[in-house]
Design an enzyme around this catalytic site. Structure first.
Site, PDB file in Angstrom:
ATOM      1  N   HIS D 189       5.617 -24.046  -1.989  1.00 61.87           N
ATOM      2  CA  HIS D 189       5.440 -23.421  -3.297  1.00 61.87           C
ATOM      3  C   HIS D 189       5.473 -21.917  -3.110  1.00 61.87           C
ATOM      4  CE1 HIS D 189       3.486 -22.066  -6.990  1.00 61.87           C
ATOM      5  NE2 HIS D 189       3.920 -23.198  -7.508  1.00 61.87           N
ATOM      6  N   LEU D 224       2.407 -31.619 -10.373  1.00 63.38           N
ATOM      7  CA  LEU D 224       3.255 -30.564  -9.826  1.00 63.38           C
ATOM      8  C   LEU D 224       2.417 -29.434  -9.233  1.00 63.38           C
ATOM      9  CD1 LEU D 224       6.294 -29.952  -9.699  1.00 63.38           C
ATOM     10  CD2 LEU D 224       5.956 -28.510 -11.704  1.00 63.38           C
ATOM     11  N   ASP D 225       2.723 -29.072  -8.000  1.00 65.05           N
ATOM     12  CA  ASP D 225       2.059 -27.944  -7.326  1.00 65.05           C
ATOM     13  C   ASP D 225       0.567 -28.140  -7.171  1.00 65.05           C
ATOM     14  OD1 ASP D 225       4.538 -26.785  -7.302  1.00 65.05           O
ATOM     15  OD2 ASP D 225       4.172 -25.648  -9.125  1.00 65.05           O
ATOM     16  N   GLU D 226       0.111 -29.372  -7.284  1.00 65.99           N
ATOM     17  CA  GLU D 226      -1.326 -29.597  -7.200  1.00 65.99           C
ATOM     18  C   GLU D 226      -1.677 -30.500  -6.030  1.00 65.99           C
ATOM     19  OE1 GLU D 226      -3.977 -28.415  -8.899  1.00 65.99           O
ATOM     20  OE2 GLU D 226      -2.623 -27.002  -9.864  1.00 65.99           O
TER      21      GLU D 226
END
Lengths: 281, 281, 281, 281
Positions: D189, D224-226
């Site tokens: 990310h 997402l992105d977690e």
């Protein structure tokens, strides 16, 4: 020898550097440092010029520079490098940032004077006394905020404070105070911004398993934790770090990041434009 | 729009900033960046001025600036920001720094052209070919050093090289090469300087139990590893790191530190004075 | 709940982890942390095991562990995590490391007690008094070193000191003191090791144009600045930093690096072997 | 000599370390590394044990360990250190992370094989060919996502992929792919998390005047992105950095952070619990 620091902001346009150099030469000054920055998107020019001259009188220089400033629409600040800014530090119960700033001014490292320590708690009276700084214990509750802030403002005014440092002061300041000291209140935020929103950020960070934690020093504005950033730093953490370890590592970060921001301000290295801070090196 | 970068060095004296700003204004230029530094002990003035102008012709500008340079005893370099420096990379067997520099120029990130890869080993021919760069395999032994260096110099000359990068080139260059490209040969040293002296520095570092290892990029001089430093960085290590891990972590450092130094040179941000490098931000 | 920390060193051999786990299980303990390291070149095994148990009595556990230690030729240290090590801090004129350590113990952050401050100068008496710590002003000249060191040893003995911290103590200790506290004297060296040799390292660093400066905390040995390293860190500097700035940035490094090393020792995370320190995470 | 890595998770309970050491001793193994962690809040035990033994057969060891695992309710992974994980790298147009991973596996630095490069663009065919890795150009539109993902899954299956690396792959994967490779898909990310939400994070960062930018490598999950974070790093930026500079510095961060995360996974140093990753050193 005392030098003069000129901090300038205006719309970018040809001839700015020349005009300033011309002015300094004209008053018999010698530039010892000069740095400038142009924000290409906003079209704004920023400059920090440090020069020596025979008679570094601020009022005289401001008057002499006024025509140049007017011609280019400049916002100009003039300061002498040997005039020590007067600082008030506000703290709640945690002493680490307050103690660090007191030590740095006492040792002469930081060219400023802490002239008041204000706290909503009595905890730091002995520490302030040790450094010979008046301590103002101004308790506050939700109901007395407005009144307490008036007391704070009175202390700031009577101590002729140039800069307010929120050294882990856990009270939200209202515009009553914020508007009285625009870009002259520095806060230390116990996180790298953008950050976990809401309460107990270190618990959130530990829950999320982050590998770095950070701290951010910024000018305080009405938008909580959203003011122009002056300094940031991070340190590595791992799954071995319990919440207590994050808090401890966070404290060490807060100390150095806040000290770095206060130094930049005190040395007249910061210029705020919109929500951004230009920090000259 | 193409800009012009002026790099200046001279004895510190009043009126320098003004004179340069005056010159730029006089040729119709507009300063977009300017940074200066004064070495207070040596009394030396350094300046990097970047400006745009209608006809950014280097020869014309050099000629126009000559009287100013003469008046103040300035050493001046004039470069156009859109003229891509021509780089030769020298490598031995290790590919990491070479591969990184080729990737950065191929992608357009680094505003320079690698026009020759020279190695005393055949290993990198395919890599150079992949990037469309001529590969010169010039083997060397102790007895053929002088002759091989003449071949190197021929390649550098015929490729019209502006900058030589020693990307883990494990041969010692003699003054024959060094003197031909003063402050135009960048070396990457696999250590933070000052460093463990002698052979196998990573073994020494591991033996000593250091908690950090580093890398240093510097201009090559006859004093091995003693040239003016351009960039340095370190990374944390621990008792868990075997020598192989130090070597691996060292490689990653070498790549980024060398790239940073090459970028600074290519963007005309470096000025050498004595054994020091001023690197403008 | 109080836990017990076992620190072990011995020649690497099969069955070590099992034997230790067996021992802990046998005395009804529960391992909460365990970390081990094998130095592959020296063939040495290091382990730190932290466990809870009903009766964490050090003498009893040492006796119970003796047969296991004997079987494997182990050097073993047993400590309770709730027994606060007693620290003496030695300082000369500079207060920053001393003040930091006093603040960290006073706040409870560091689980140790500073029981004596010793200095060859009178400067820190008020600071020590503020924290309620006895201050021993023991002046020293070249001729009185031996005698002054005997006074130092008397203070250390009568205060039952477990750890000596040299917090910018600018006197060289002789083996008379060093041998009395092996791997129990921590020094902070104002440089990243290996370092500029000789006097005025910051001047040398500035002269050389380094881009990073560092600090190193290590156990003091007769080889000055050559003892086993516990912690190191660096910070970025540039041509803008005058010697004074390097000194100031160095101070900040010294504070954090020394605090990190003292914490590692106090939490029984360090094991020295030869000239290296294993620091468990 | 090949070693075996055992990765264990279970509810914390007495006797765990002993039982594992007992097992290793029983099959004639010798522990060369062992690290454990207890999450005190969740009450979960994590352990990584690396041992050598005469017959390091994974299936045999799994069978032998089954009773121990059953007794303590352990989730256990057994891997040989000399079995090279098979990696598929997915990329879009940007080559930097892909090129870096190919270079690290080609040089032997990373003990894994990249067996497939998959992209929704044709850009990297030559790069993959240079490293002798099959290239799968699988274009995708909003309407063909499901079908393209089936093609991706076919490539992953036929190449017998152990680990999927999203190397700046700018497509959102659906649960169809994510659920097929739980904690076996690593994403990079382009920000330090928590981060600026929404489009163009570097523009937001520049707008906000941040002084640091970061990158985060994490296991990909439906959020997402977690997903669980494996590695993070930051680098300093200033007002001088335009958005392009942030993007460039961000690329360098992405490369090293992703490589660090892939290495940790490939060396069986990661254990996921809830939304957190324990990364053994």
């Amino acid at each position: 020898m005392a030098s003069v620091v000129l901090l300038l902001t205006c719309a970018d346009q040809p001839g700015l550097v020349h005009a300033v150099a011309d002015f300094v030469l004209g008053i018999g000054g010698n530039i010892v440092h000069a740095e400038q920055h142009i924000d290409p998107e906003a079209g704004v020019f920023f400059q920090r010029v440090e020069f020596t001259c025979a008679h570094p009188d601020v009022a005289t220089i401001e008057a002499a520079f006024a025509p140049t400033a007017a011609r280019f629409g400049m916002h100009a600040q003039v300061n002498r490098s040997d005039e020590r800014p007067r600082i008030a530090v506000l703290a709640s119960t945690q002493p680490h940032c307050l103690a660090d700033l007191l030590a740095r001014t006492s040792s002469g490292e930081l060219a400023a004077d802490i002239v008041a320590v204000i706290s909503n708690h009595p905890d730091h009276a002995a520490l302030a006394a040790f450094h010979g700084v008046p301590y103002h214990h101004l308790p506050v509750t939700r109901d007395t905020r407005e009144q307490q802030e008036r007391q704070v403002l009175e202390v700031l005014a009577s101590a002729q404070v140039d800069l307010v440092v929120l050294a882990r002061y856990m009270q939200i300041l209202t515009p009553q105070v914020l508007d009285a000291y625009p870009t002259r209140i520095i806060n230390i935020h116990h996180s790298f911004l953008p950050a976990f929103v809401g309460a107990r950020p270190y618990h959130q960070a530990q829950q999320r398993g982050v590998k770095l934690i950070g701290a951010t020093a910024h000018y305080a504005t009405a938008d909580l934790d959203e003011g122009p950033i002056i300094a940031q730093d991070v340190t590595a953490v791992s799954h071995r770090d319990a919440v207590d370890d994050l808090v401890r590592k966070g404290r060490d970060l807060e100390v150095v990041v806040l000290a770095r921001a206060v130094r930049a301000h005190v040395e007249h290295r910061t210029l705020v434009f919109g929500n951004k801070t230009v920090v000259f090196g």
